[in-house]
Motif scaffolding. Structure first.
Motif, PDB file in Angstrom:
ATOM      1  N   PRO A   1      43.736 -24.578 -42.040  1.00 39.07           N
ATOM      2  CA  PRO A   1      42.610 -24.489 -41.101  1.00 39.07           C
ATOM      3  C   PRO A   1      43.097 -24.447 -39.658  1.00 39.07           C
TER       4      PRO A   1
ATOM      5  N   ASP B   1      33.092 -21.724 -53.306  1.00 38.28           N
ATOM      6  CA  ASP B   1      32.356 -21.626 -52.047  1.00 38.28           C
ATOM      7  C   ASP B   1      31.162 -22.577 -52.049  1.00 38.28           C
TER       8      ASP B   1
ATOM      9  N   ASP C   1      32.589 -20.367 -36.297  1.00 35.90           N
ATOM     10  CA  ASP C   1      33.744 -20.794 -37.086  1.00 35.90           C
ATOM     11  C   ASP C   1      33.366 -21.972 -37.974  1.00 35.90           C
TER      12      ASP C   1
ATOM     13  N   HIS D   1      32.239 -17.736 -43.546  1.00 39.65           N
ATOM     14  CA  HIS D   1      33.262 -18.709 -43.929  1.00 39.65           C
ATOM     15  C   HIS D   1      32.893 -19.313 -45.276  1.00 39.65           C
ATOM     16  N   THR D   2      33.876 -19.366 -46.152  1.00 44.84           N
ATOM     17  CA  THR D   2      33.613 -19.810 -47.516  1.00 44.84           C
ATOM     18  C   THR D   2      34.293 -21.130 -47.852  1.00 44.84           C
TER      19      THR D   2
ATOM     20  N   THR E   1      36.222 -25.215 -42.468  1.00 44.37           N
ATOM     21  CA  THR E   1      37.127 -24.869 -41.374  1.00 44.37           C
ATOM     22  C   THR E   1      37.571 -26.126 -40.635  1.00 44.37           C
TER      23      THR E   1
ATOM     24  N   LEU F   1      37.613 -13.783 -38.761  1.00 42.39           N
ATOM     25  CA  LEU F   1      37.206 -13.499 -40.141  1.00 42.39           C
ATOM     26  C   LEU F   1      36.040 -12.520 -40.169  1.00 42.39           C
TER      27      LEU F   1
ATOM     28  N   ILE G   1      44.513 -12.839 -42.060  1.00 41.73           N
ATOM     29  CA  ILE G   1      43.278 -13.581 -41.767  1.00 41.73           C
ATOM     30  C   ILE G   1      42.546 -13.908 -43.064  1.00 41.73           C
TER      31      ILE G   1
ATOM     32  N   SER H   1      42.069 -17.687 -44.574  1.00 38.71           N
ATOM     33  CA  SER H   1      40.695 -18.150 -44.781  1.00 38.71           C
ATOM     34  C   SER H   1      40.389 -18.403 -46.249  1.00 38.71           C
ATOM     35  N   GLU H   2      41.358 -18.193 -47.134  1.00 36.55           N
ATOM     36  CA  GLU H   2      41.231 -18.431 -48.568  1.00 36.55           C
ATOM     37  C   GLU H   2      40.082 -17.626 -49.180  1.00 36.55           C
ATOM     38  N   ASN H   3      39.942 -16.389 -48.719  1.00 35.91           N
ATOM     39  CA  ASN H   3      38.878 -15.526 -49.225  1.00 35.91           C
ATOM     40  C   ASN H   3      39.495 -14.465 -50.121  1.00 35.91           C
TER      41      ASN H   3
END
Length: 456
Positions: A50, A194, A215, A224-225, A228, A358, A390, A394-396
């Motif tokens: 983060p 999520d 954010d 954002h999933t 943060t 993101l 990115i 952001s773990e997406n």
């Protein structure tokens, strides 16, 4: 949402690439379809990264109060409510295999980054019960919800019996002692995770969402999933020893300067960002524009309304950019060039707004998809490359897989077939986490391969 429910709305952002061109339902290019016998193993994120929030304490105080003392519906919350002391958590139902590791990582982060004493138990009771149920069970109660959290119950059956009583009314709480989170167990691993992040954050902290926060998961834009750095700071403030359940807004406001000076010492010298409240009419227009329950004409009208409201408000932040993004999404099925103009404007606005890297990655998928359809492999690669780290940070996984699959097609266009195959293979492990079952992964492969004009 009903008064006893705090839900994550279904606001899809990633499933629109097939609107760039008509997607084929046949096997488009055999090289784009991995052998039916097996797919590469699922990939999962190992370490959270983060970003440290860079926010003024004046803005943070205003955000915290608006998050903590109001519901999304606009109803005021008379007092702060939270769990006092250590919090226990248990899991019921039939959780997917990935929920255990994802929950363990999240609990470790909450202890480390937010300072919340939280442990998982296996007994007959706990402060927080996570029940994994089918998506259809959730939809029968809340058609627009992907998942939700309710106070003073522990199971879905208990909620069915009490959902119209005062027991499940957040505005009547003075202290949290028991609540339940209902997560879907038949969706992709990422969607389940999520939901876990957003609902557990609101079980432990603020109940409101603010579109002005770029954010944060405390925002209904669903960009954002995972929690943060900003979200962890908000939760740390929420559980600070200087606060307690039952405090009124003015009491909390009086203590915030001292709390923020301790927890965010650099925020005293950061320039506050100008903020305006988000009108409910804009929020409703955005949700309608990106929803699934109305006609395309109604979605178009709502998207145009959202943009007009944003311009009338004089916003130059993520909300103005998101309005252009929404209008691009609705427009691209009938006028791809006009949609690209909206995406470019959205990207330019995001570029001037801190905390929106993101968001720009999401926009890049639409712009790069269009470049692929026009045979501009080099242009697509230039759009994709800056956003890969990115998406990973952001773990997406769904976003990362989409960007990688687009990159593979761009490489094919450029005549770099060996690199394309390597990138496509790398994408599939992320796609299995992001999109779920094998049929969904193969559908995404076919969908993005169909954008490439070389595939006929």
């Amino acid at each position: 949402m009903r008064r006893g429910v705090k839900a994550r709305l279904i606001l899809p952002l990633m499933m629109l690439l097939n609107a760039c061109v008509p997607a084929s339902h046949s096997e488009v290019a055999t090289r784009a379809v991995i052998a039916d016998s097996t797919l590469p193993p699922m990939k999962q994120f190992a370490q959270a990264r983060p970003a440290t929030p860079h926010v003024s304490n004046a803005s943070l105080a205003e955000d915290f109060l608006d998050l903590s003392f109001r519901m999304e519906s606009g109803r005021a919350l008379p007092v702060l409510s939270r769990f006092e002391g250590p919090v226990t958590l248990r899991v019921l139902g039939q959780p997917p295999a990935t929920l255990g590791p994802d929950l363990a990582r999240l609990l470790a982060r909450l202890r480390r980054e937010a300072g919340i004493e939280l442990r998982e138990v296996t007994g007959d009771s706990a402060n927080i019960t996570i029940q994994a149920v089918s998506r259809s069970q959730i939809r029968r109660l809340l058609p627009q919800a992907a998942c939700f959290v309710v106070p003073n119950v522990s199971t879905l059956e208990e909620y069915r019996r009490t959902r119209r009583s005062s027991a499940t009314d957040w505005t009547r709480l003075t202290e949290r002692r028991k609540l339940a989170i209902f997560l879907p167990n038949d969706v992709s691993p990422q969607e389940s995770r999520d939901c876990l992040h957003e609902e557990l954050a609101q079980a432990l902290g603020p109940l409101n969402d603010l579109y002005r926060l770029p954010d944060s998961v405390f925002n209904d834009d669903n960009v954002h999933t995972v929690l943060t750095g900003f979200d962890m700071l908000v939760l740390r403030i929420y559980h600070d020893p200087a606060l307690h359940s039952g405090m009124r807004r003015e009491e909390v406001a009086a203590r915030l300067p001292g709390i923020l000076a301790r927890l965010n010492p650099g925020g005293g010298t950061v320039t506050p960002r100008p903020t305006r409240a988000t009108p409910q009419v804009w929020s409703h227009a955005i949700q309608t524009a990106l929803g699934r329950e109305v006609s395309r004409n109604a979605r178009m009208s709502a998207a145009q309304d959202a943009l007009r409201i944003a311009q009338a408000q004089g916003w130059q932040d993520n909300r103005h950019a998101f309005s252009h993004y929404a209008l691009g999404r609705v427009t691209q099925m009938t006028d791809a060039a006009a949609a690209q103009a909206h995406y470019q404007t959205a990207d330019a606005l995001y570029a001037r707004t801190p905390g929106t890297t993101l968001h720009r990655a999401y926009v890049a998928t639409q712009r790069a998809g269009y470049a692929v359809t026009t045979g501009d492999g080099a242009g697509a690669l230039a759009l994709i490359e800056p956003h890969l780290p990115i998406a990973e940070a952001s773990e997406n996984a769904a976003l990362l897989a989409t960007l990688l699959l687009l990159k593979a097609e761009a490489l094919e266009i450029e005549g770099r077939g060996i690199e394309a195959r390597r990138v496509r293979l790398d994408s599939i492990g992320w796609a299995r986490y992001g999109f779920g079952p094998d049929w969904a992964v193969r559908a995404k492969l076919r969908e993005i391969a169909s954008l490439n004009p070389r595939n006929g």
